[in-house]
Design a protein around this motif. Structure first.
Motif, PDB file in Angstrom:
ATOM      1  N   GLU A 257      58.936  -0.801  55.432  1.00  0.00           N
ATOM      2  CA  GLU A 257      59.461  -1.904  56.226  1.00  0.00           C
ATOM      3  C   GLU A 257      60.655  -1.439  57.069  1.00  0.00           C
ATOM      4  N   VAL A 258      61.389  -0.459  56.569  1.00  0.00           N
ATOM      5  CA  VAL A 258      62.512   0.079  57.341  1.00  0.00           C
ATOM      6  C   VAL A 258      61.981   0.917  58.495  1.00  0.00           C
ATOM      7  N   TRP A 259      61.047   1.789  58.179  1.00  0.00           N
ATOM      8  CA  TRP A 259      60.426   2.668  59.192  1.00  0.00           C
ATOM      9  C   TRP A 259      59.824   1.833  60.317  1.00  0.00           C
ATOM     10  N   GLU A 260      59.124   0.785  59.908  1.00  0.00           N
ATOM     11  CA  GLU A 260      58.484  -0.052  60.925  1.00  0.00           C
ATOM     12  C   GLU A 260      59.513  -0.867  61.698  1.00  0.00           C
ATOM     13  N   GLY A 261      60.528  -1.373  60.992  1.00  0.00           N
ATOM     14  CA  GLY A 261      61.564  -2.173  61.640  1.00  0.00           C
ATOM     15  C   GLY A 261      62.334  -1.360  62.673  1.00  0.00           C
ATOM     16  N   LEU A 262      62.515  -0.095  62.376  1.00  0.00           N
ATOM     17  CA  LEU A 262      63.295   0.755  63.260  1.00  0.00           C
ATOM     18  C   LEU A 262      62.456   1.309  64.405  1.00  0.00           C
ATOM     19  N   PHE A 263      61.251   1.728  64.101  1.00  0.00           N
ATOM     20  CA  PHE A 263      60.470   2.459  65.098  1.00  0.00           C
ATOM     21  C   PHE A 263      59.333   1.674  65.734  1.00  0.00           C
ATOM     22  N   LEU A 264      58.857   0.651  65.063  1.00  0.00           N
ATOM     23  CA  LEU A 264      57.695  -0.049  65.607  1.00  0.00           C
ATOM     24  C   LEU A 264      58.034  -1.463  66.071  1.00  0.00           C
ATOM     25  N   ARG A 265      59.288  -1.686  66.454  1.00  0.00           N
ATOM     26  CA  ARG A 265      59.646  -3.014  66.964  1.00  0.00           C
ATOM     27  C   ARG A 265      58.867  -3.258  68.248  1.00  0.00           C
ATOM     28  N   GLU A 266      58.237  -4.419  68.321  1.00  0.00           N
ATOM     29  CA  GLU A 266      57.349  -4.756  69.438  1.00  0.00           C
ATOM     30  C   GLU A 266      58.011  -4.521  70.798  1.00  0.00           C
ATOM     31  N   GLY A 267      57.383  -3.700  71.597  1.00  0.00           N
ATOM     32  CA  GLY A 267      57.880  -3.478  72.947  1.00  0.00           C
ATOM     33  C   GLY A 267      59.166  -2.683  73.039  1.00  0.00           C
ATOM     34  N   ALA A 268      59.609  -2.127  71.911  1.00  0.00           N
ATOM     35  CA  ALA A 268      60.889  -1.419  71.938  1.00  0.00           C
ATOM     36  C   ALA A 268      60.825  -0.115  71.146  1.00  0.00           C
ATOM     37  N   PRO A 269      60.087   0.838  71.667  1.00  0.00           N
ATOM     38  CA  PRO A 269      60.043   2.123  70.960  1.00  0.00           C
ATOM     39  C   PRO A 269      61.371   2.867  71.104  1.00  0.00           C
ATOM     40  N   ILE A 270      61.641   3.772  70.206  1.00  0.00           N
ATOM     41  CA  ILE A 270      62.784   4.656  70.372  1.00  0.00           C
ATOM     42  C   ILE A 270      62.261   5.898  71.087  1.00  0.00           C
ATOM     43  N   TYR A 271      62.856   6.191  72.231  1.00  0.00           N
ATOM     44  CA  TYR A 271      62.398   7.339  73.020  1.00  0.00           C
ATOM     45  C   TYR A 271      63.190   8.578  72.646  1.00  0.00           C
ATOM     46  N   THR A 272      62.588   9.710  72.860  1.00  0.00           N
ATOM     47  CA  THR A 272      63.296  10.962  72.638  1.00  0.00           C
ATOM     48  C   THR A 272      62.692  12.008  73.546  1.00  0.00           C
ATOM     49  N   LYS A 273      63.308  13.180  73.568  1.00  0.00           N
ATOM     50  CA  LYS A 273      62.765  14.249  74.406  1.00  0.00           C
ATOM     51  C   LYS A 273      61.376  14.627  73.892  1.00  0.00           C
ATOM     52  N   VAL A 274      60.432  14.675  74.811  1.00  0.00           N
ATOM     53  CA  VAL A 274      59.058  14.988  74.412  1.00  0.00           C
ATOM     54  C   VAL A 274      58.879  16.491  74.347  1.00  0.00           C
ATOM     55  N   LYS A 275      58.325  16.926  73.238  1.00  0.00           N
ATOM     56  CA  LYS A 275      57.946  18.335  73.122  1.00  0.00           C
ATOM     57  C   LYS A 275      56.476  18.346  72.760  1.00  0.00           C
TER      58      LYS A 275
END
Lengths: 370, 386
Positions: A257-275
């Motif tokens: 639930e933490v993982w999903e709350g942080l990373f899978l919030r609807e329409g709000a991904p956390i972006y990072t440098k793509v490798k």
């Protein structure tokens, strides 16, 4: 979505308590959660909330930050109009102790010249995924001059930080710098919302009176005459202010639930440098439970309750438990690591046994070979 | 600006032999290997080979492909004097034509080619999995003084009759080309990679376009004509992994090939295969997860058992579900207690709780994008998002 708000990410806020992890990097580029760096959280939340003009106040050692953000493209901030701006620190006279305030002051023209009316200032020492629109709404609802975002502290031993006491109506009655925050206390997440003009005035005033530090000289002192309100964030949020907090916060991600709350919030991904790392290879002998594994890993050993960053190799017969293994770490055959944090490129040779405790994880520095 | 070589990727075919998987997307946009799409392979090869001007010829169901390729920035191809150019069929003052064959598709884009006045034109397929340095092929072409060079690979003799077979002399000069011959004279199969000197190609394409009874296909019409004219055609032998993934079976097999402890292509190494990525968190394996001999990509959640399978991004395998010898494409979901074996689940596909979706070696089962496989064995169109 918010309009008319510019973002400033302040990477110069103090960070002394994380000495081991931040010896060779600014706190903002501390790796987190398998593939992120702390700066990804304020940056992504700003962009997802609609902010399109973001200035980054750089620390003195900023190579890792520049390499991570580059043009800002991964946050959709590589733009012809507005987008990402780097605000580098100014060279100070020899021996002078610098703070973040000086840096803000010397970049005030950028703030002044931006067309937005409001500014959202965020430090880069917290992990969260929030919609800043709600912060703005609180700001207007309470008729605040400054709105700061707070969150209930999740544990007692969580290092120093700013504790905020607010009355029922959200007006802050006391703001103080604590060295030992107790569970349940409302602590500042280092996010401030205010009218841009007020920000400019407060910074100018503070610097002209010899101020150095935004939190001390602006928030605790100069703003005494302002109506400061608190926006209590109820979602997941942690401040990373000690090695222990870093460790616990990473392992908290293992609750779905933490993982999903942080990373899978609807329409709000956390972006990072793509490798372009390959998917994870689970080989013969792989035995992985309750773990987060980033791309590029090769696993032929046992992994439990752990976070593996990109490109980690766990060899045959090796055991990793309750640990955080940063980029390109190698756990050699039949080696064991329990309650360990290894920084980037650590090589634990075959057969070695490393054991820390949940309350006191062992930290192994960058590029070390054990 | 003048360039040495322009690559043209033929990406317009329907790929009907991939059945349900290409109902909504063109074959080159079909996901592969947990993270990639088929077109990542030729595009990455171009970028690594220094070919920075690439035309992608699209026709069938092009939206997802166009959207995916974009301006080519994922492959670092968004450069000033190059780039990735999407080339769909177009209308002109006197009517409009679809691409009538592979050769016709290139013919209709001779203008695009002429813009950068290249010495060579490299024609590639959008349905092959391999990594190859095209610059070496160009060097061989120059050295041989060739007008056309065709990349070939040795295939097992017993399989030779499934391929276009080249018969070449000791120096590599091609004497004969036979499409799927009953009695192959050699086991050198064409890989569908053609390098032409530009003027030579233009001559033949212009001539072919005037032929009323031509099917305007490189393999069937243009190459045989070149050979009949005794043009200088050379074979360029390639060693390494190469797989045509034009059928369900071969697509499944190629995915399985990547599960070996020593994968056939080092996708993450120096010749890294690049792809346009979503920003997704690392994947999570739950307390009861068992994952072995598998590839798992970002954003997935595995709570059940996964053995010898490929999981793309955003896949969910719920508690007690068992997935073996299968390919789960992006955002596929296998619900609690379901069993999936020897199967491909398309993008956003769903295997319902308790269902058994099982194929066999040689008869792999497939559900397409967004389709749902129910407990009673029926398949319906679902509403899954991807």
């Amino acid at each position: 979505m918010i309009k008319n708000v510019m973002g400033i990410v302040n990477l110069q806020a103090q960070e002394e308590l994380l000495s081991a992890l931040t010896e060779q990097r600014p706190l903002a580029s501390l790796p987190f959660g398998g593939r992120y760096r702390l700066i990804d959280f304020p940056m992504s939340c700003m962009v997802n909330s609609g902010i399109r003009n973001v200035g980054v106040l750089l620390p003195e050692h900023s190579r890792s930050i520049l390499d991570h953000l580059r043009s800002g493209k991964d946050w959709d901030l590589a733009r012809h109009h507005k987008g990402l701006f780097y605000l580098p620190p100014v060279r100070r006279a020899h021996g002078e102790q610098g703070g973040d305030l000086q840096n803000m002051y010397s970049n005030l023209d950028f703030v002044d010249n931006s067309s937005e009316e409001y500014v959202l200032l965020a430090e880069s020492s917290a992990v969260y995924n929030m919609d800043f629109t709600e912060v703005m709404e609180t700001h207007f609802r309470l008729g605040a001059d400054i709105t700061m975002v707070t969150s209930a502290s999740r544990c007692t031993d969580s290092g120093s930080g700013i504790v905020v006491r607010a009355a029922r109506d959200g007006v802050v009655s006391d703001v103080c710098l604590h060295s030992d925050i107790k569970k349940g206390e409302q602590r500042s997440l280092g996010i401030y919302f205010m009218r841009k003009q007020l920000f400019v005035e407060l910074v100018r005033q503070a610097v002209e009176h010899g101020g150095k530090d935004f939190r001390v000289d602006v928030l605790l002192r100069a703003a005494a005459g302002c109506r400061i309100c608190a926006h209590q964030h109820t979602g997941y949020a942690w401040r990373i202010c000690s090695v222990q907090a870093y460790y616990e916060t990473n392992l908290a991600l293992l609750h779905p639930e933490v993982w999903e709350g942080l990373f899978l919030r609807e329409g709000a991904p956390i972006y990072t440098k793509v490798k372009d790392m390959a998917p994870v290879q689970y080989l013969d002998g792989a035995h992985v439970k309750n773990s987060i594994v980033a791309n590029g890993c090769e696993i032929s050993g046992k992994v439990e309750n752990s976070i593996l960053f990109r490109g980690v190799r766990v060899d045959r017969g090796a055991v990793v438990r309750n640990s955080i293994i940063m980029q390109n770490g190698v756990i050699g055959a039949h080696a064991e690591a329990e309650c360990v944090i290894t920084d980037k490129n650590v090589f634990i040779t075959g057969g070695k046994v490393l054991q820390g405790a949940r309350t006191y994880p062992i930290y192994i520095g960058k590029n070390k070979r054990v | 600006m003048k360039t040495t070589c322009v690559a043209m990727i033929l990406a317009g075919g329907q790929g009907s032999r991939l059945g349900a998987l290409t109902k909504r997307v063109a074959k080159p946009a079909v996901p592969f290997g947990g993270k990639y799409r088929i077109i990542d392979f030729p595009l990455s090869n171009c970028a690594h080979s220094g070919i920075e001007r690439v035309g992608v010829l699209t026709q069938y169901r092009p939206f997802e492909l166009h959207n995916y390729v974009g301006n080519g920035d994922a492959w670092d191809l968004d450069v000033r004097d190059g780039g990735v150019f999407i080339l769909p069929p177009y209308a002109r003052d006197k009517g409009a034509d679809w691409y009538r064959g592979t050769a016709d598709a290139i013919y209709q884009n001779l203008y695009f080619i002429s813009l950068s006045d290249p010495d060579y034109v490299l024609v590639l397929s959008g349905d092959h999995i391999y990594s190859m340095d095209y610059s070496k092929m160009i060097a061989a072409h120059k050295e041989n003084g060739a007008e056309a060079t065709i990349a070939v690979i040795r295939v097992p003799w017993e399989e030779a009759s499934r391929f276009g077979i080249m018969d070449a002399d000791e120096d590599g000069r091609i004497k004969e080309f036979a499409e799927k011959p009953e009695n192959p004279k050699s086991n050198l199969a064409s890989m569908g990679i053609y390098l032409f000197s530009t003027d030579f190609l233009r001559r033949y394409l212009e001539a072919d376009a005037k032929q009323k009874n031509s099917s305007h296909d490189f393999g069937k019409d243009v190459i045989p004509k070149m050979l009949a004219d005794e043009a200088k055609l050379f074979a360029y032998p390639f060693e390494g992994y190469w797989k045509d993934v034009g059928t369900i079976e071969s697509l499944w097999e190629a995915n399985m090939d990547f599960l070996s402890d020593t994968p056939p292509i080092d996708v993450g190494g120096r010749w890294r295969i690049r792809s346009a990525n979503h920003s997704m968190p690392p994947h999570y394996l739950g307390p009861r997860a068992k994952v072995r001999h598998s590839l798992v990509n970002e954003g997935s959640v595995v709570l059940g058992t996964v053995e010898h399978s490929v999981l793309s991004s955003g896949v969910r395998v719920e508690k007690g579900a068992v997935v073996t010898n299968s390919v789960l494409m992006p955002f596929a979901k296998v619900e609690a207690g379901a069993v999936v074996d020897h199967a491909i689940v398309g993008q956003g596909g769903l295997v319902e709780s308790g269902a058994h979706f099982e194929g066999t070696d040689g008869a792999v089962r497939v559900i397409g994008d967004k389709e749902v496989y129910h407990v009673d064995g029926t398949v319906t169109e679902g509403s899954g998002v991807f």
